[in-house]
Design a protein around this motif. Sequence first.
Motif, PDB file in Angstrom:
ATOM      1  N   ASN A 131       0.813  -1.212   0.000  1.00 58.10           N
ATOM      2  CA  ASN A 131       0.000   0.000   0.000  1.00 58.10           C
ATOM      3  C   ASN A 131       0.845   1.259   0.000  1.00 58.10           C
ATOM      4  O   ASN A 131       0.326   2.352  -0.271  1.00 58.10           O
ATOM      5  CB  ASN A 131      -0.928   0.020   1.218  1.00 58.10           C
ATOM      6  CG  ASN A 131      -2.260  -0.643   0.913  1.00 58.10           C
ATOM      7  OD1 ASN A 131      -2.720  -0.619  -0.221  1.00 58.10           O
ATOM      8  ND2 ASN A 131      -2.856  -1.258   1.912  1.00 58.10           N
ATOM      9  N   ASP A 132       2.133   1.126   0.369  1.00 53.76           N
ATOM     10  CA  ASP A 132       3.043   2.272   0.404  1.00 53.76           C
ATOM     11  C   ASP A 132       4.271   1.951  -0.434  1.00 53.76           C
ATOM     12  O   ASP A 132       4.598   0.780  -0.672  1.00 53.76           O
ATOM     13  CB  ASP A 132       3.478   2.575   1.847  1.00 53.76           C
ATOM     14  CG  ASP A 132       2.305   2.972   2.717  1.00 53.76           C
ATOM     15  OD1 ASP A 132       1.535   3.847   2.289  1.00 53.76           O
ATOM     16  OD2 ASP A 132       2.160   2.413   3.819  1.00 53.76           O
ATOM     17  N   ASN A 133       4.951   2.995  -0.860  1.00 57.37           N
ATOM     18  CA  ASN A 133       6.197   2.795  -1.590  1.00 57.37           C
ATOM     19  C   ASN A 133       7.278   2.304  -0.641  1.00 57.37           C
ATOM     20  O   ASN A 133       7.305   2.653   0.541  1.00 57.37           O
ATOM     21  CB  ASN A 133       6.637   4.085  -2.258  1.00 57.37           C
ATOM     22  CG  ASN A 133       5.706   4.496  -3.385  1.00 57.37           C
ATOM     23  OD1 ASN A 133       5.130   3.643  -4.057  1.00 57.37           O
ATOM     24  ND2 ASN A 133       5.558   5.798  -3.598  1.00 57.37           N
TER      25      ASN A 133
ATOM     26  N   SER B 210      10.971   1.584   4.139  1.00 59.41           N
ATOM     27  CA  SER B 210      11.006   2.885   3.488  1.00 59.41           C
ATOM     28  C   SER B 210      11.965   3.801   4.230  1.00 59.41           C
ATOM     29  O   SER B 210      11.808   4.000   5.445  1.00 59.41           O
ATOM     30  CB  SER B 210       9.596   3.514   3.452  1.00 59.41           C
ATOM     31  OG  SER B 210       9.631   4.786   2.845  1.00 59.41           O
ATOM     32  N   GLU B 211      12.990   4.269   3.535  1.00 59.76           N
ATOM     33  CA  GLU B 211      13.996   5.175   4.102  1.00 59.76           C
ATOM     34  C   GLU B 211      14.613   4.598   5.377  1.00 59.76           C
ATOM     35  O   GLU B 211      14.802   5.296   6.367  1.00 59.76           O
ATOM     36  CB  GLU B 211      13.381   6.552   4.373  1.00 59.76           C
ATOM     37  CG  GLU B 211      12.883   7.248   3.111  1.00 59.76           C
ATOM     38  CD  GLU B 211      12.317   8.624   3.407  1.00 59.76           C
ATOM     39  OE1 GLU B 211      12.229   8.976   4.604  1.00 59.76           O
ATOM     40  OE2 GLU B 211      11.976   9.336   2.455  1.00 59.76           O
ATOM     41  N   GLY B 212      14.902   3.303   5.346  1.00 58.95           N
ATOM     42  CA  GLY B 212      15.576   2.665   6.469  1.00 58.95           C
ATOM     43  C   GLY B 212      14.670   2.192   7.585  1.00 58.95           C
ATOM     44  O   GLY B 212      15.141   1.578   8.535  1.00 58.95           O
ATOM     45  N   ASP B 213      13.367   2.471   7.513  1.00 60.55           N
ATOM     46  CA  ASP B 213      12.432   2.053   8.564  1.00 60.55           C
ATOM     47  C   ASP B 213      11.550   0.918   8.061  1.00 60.55           C
ATOM     48  O   ASP B 213      11.134   0.906   6.894  1.00 60.55           O
ATOM     49  CB  ASP B 213      11.544   3.220   8.998  1.00 60.55           C
ATOM     50  CG  ASP B 213      12.338   4.336   9.650  1.00 60.55           C
ATOM     51  OD1 ASP B 213      13.309   4.021  10.369  1.00 60.55           O
ATOM     52  OD2 ASP B 213      12.005   5.518   9.427  1.00 60.55           O
ATOM     53  N   ILE B 214      11.256  -0.036   8.956  1.00 57.61           N
ATOM     54  CA  ILE B 214      10.318  -1.112   8.631  1.00 57.61           C
ATOM     55  C   ILE B 214       8.913  -0.590   8.902  1.00 57.61           C
ATOM     56  O   ILE B 214       8.529  -0.357  10.041  1.00 57.61           O
ATOM     57  CB  ILE B 214      10.617  -2.363   9.481  1.00 57.61           C
ATOM     58  CG1 ILE B 214      12.013  -2.899   9.161  1.00 57.61           C
ATOM     59  CG2 ILE B 214       9.563  -3.439   9.226  1.00 57.61           C
ATOM     60  CD1 ILE B 214      12.417  -4.097  10.003  1.00 57.61           C
ATOM     61  N   ILE B 215       8.129  -0.397   7.842  1.00 62.39           N
ATOM     62  CA  ILE B 215       6.793   0.190   7.978  1.00 62.39           C
ATOM     63  C   ILE B 215       5.690  -0.850   7.852  1.00 62.39           C
ATOM     64  O   ILE B 215       4.515  -0.533   8.068  1.00 62.39           O
ATOM     65  CB  ILE B 215       6.575   1.308   6.939  1.00 62.39           C
ATOM     66  CG1 ILE B 215       6.701   0.755   5.517  1.00 62.39           C
ATOM     67  CG2 ILE B 215       7.575   2.439   7.157  1.00 62.39           C
ATOM     68  CD1 ILE B 215       6.381   1.787   4.451  1.00 62.39           C
TER      69      ILE B 215
END
Length: 246
Positions: free
Chosen positions: A51-53, A189-194
């Motif tokens: 759902n997110d990039n 995303s940008e180093g974070d697990i989302i």
Amino acid sequence: MIKLLIALVTFYMAYLPMTYASPIVADLSNYRIHMDSSFNGTRMFLFGARNDNGDVVVVIRGPEKNYIVRKKEPFMGIWVNSERMKFFNVPDYYVIASSRPLEEIMEFGSFRKLSIGMQHLTTPTIGSRNTEKFQNFSNAFLAYQKSRSLYRADLEPISFMGETLFKTVVPFPDNIPSGEYTAEIYLLSEGDIIGMQSTPIQVMKTGIDAFVYQAAHQYPFLYGISAIIIALSAGWLGSRLFERKT
């Protein structure tokens, strides 16, 4: 079959209310692997939608066990065990696939805690980490598992269909151990697990293989005695059948 499953995921993502939508949704083509005497390996399809990039990382882990790695050295013309190191709670099977090379997207702190990446799998005895000895033993263990095709980090990159759907293929060789496996799917995303999802996989022996395996582990003494009796009986019968008559 795979196209139908992907279509179902697309339908699910399209009609799921956004307030309840997970950052990542994935599924498997099969949740059970049955191994009998004719089993020669199999492949499993993993597919999903985000759902997110972000980057997608897939980790498949087998049942954990403790290992002892021994170093052999020559002594008076023979090879003997000189040193050893124990590794605890190491997966018997481990493969990883990602949408980009892992070193480009790795979030070292979280990946180390979650044991994502083969360099984070081995846990030695207290006091031996980050030493040359530990690295040598760890590298030897990882090389051994790779030679048996039980550890792999060279799977084909996860491929995307558009911006949302993704898929990959996970191979299981014919020497995989039975037990409980897990498929972990991460969105970064940008180093974070989302986003993260974990799905169980059952690998089990069937038929006569399952009977022999259970007997050997549940009743080892009786199994050993039975094996000796069968071996002696087979030897005696063979000698009687092929003995020369005088």
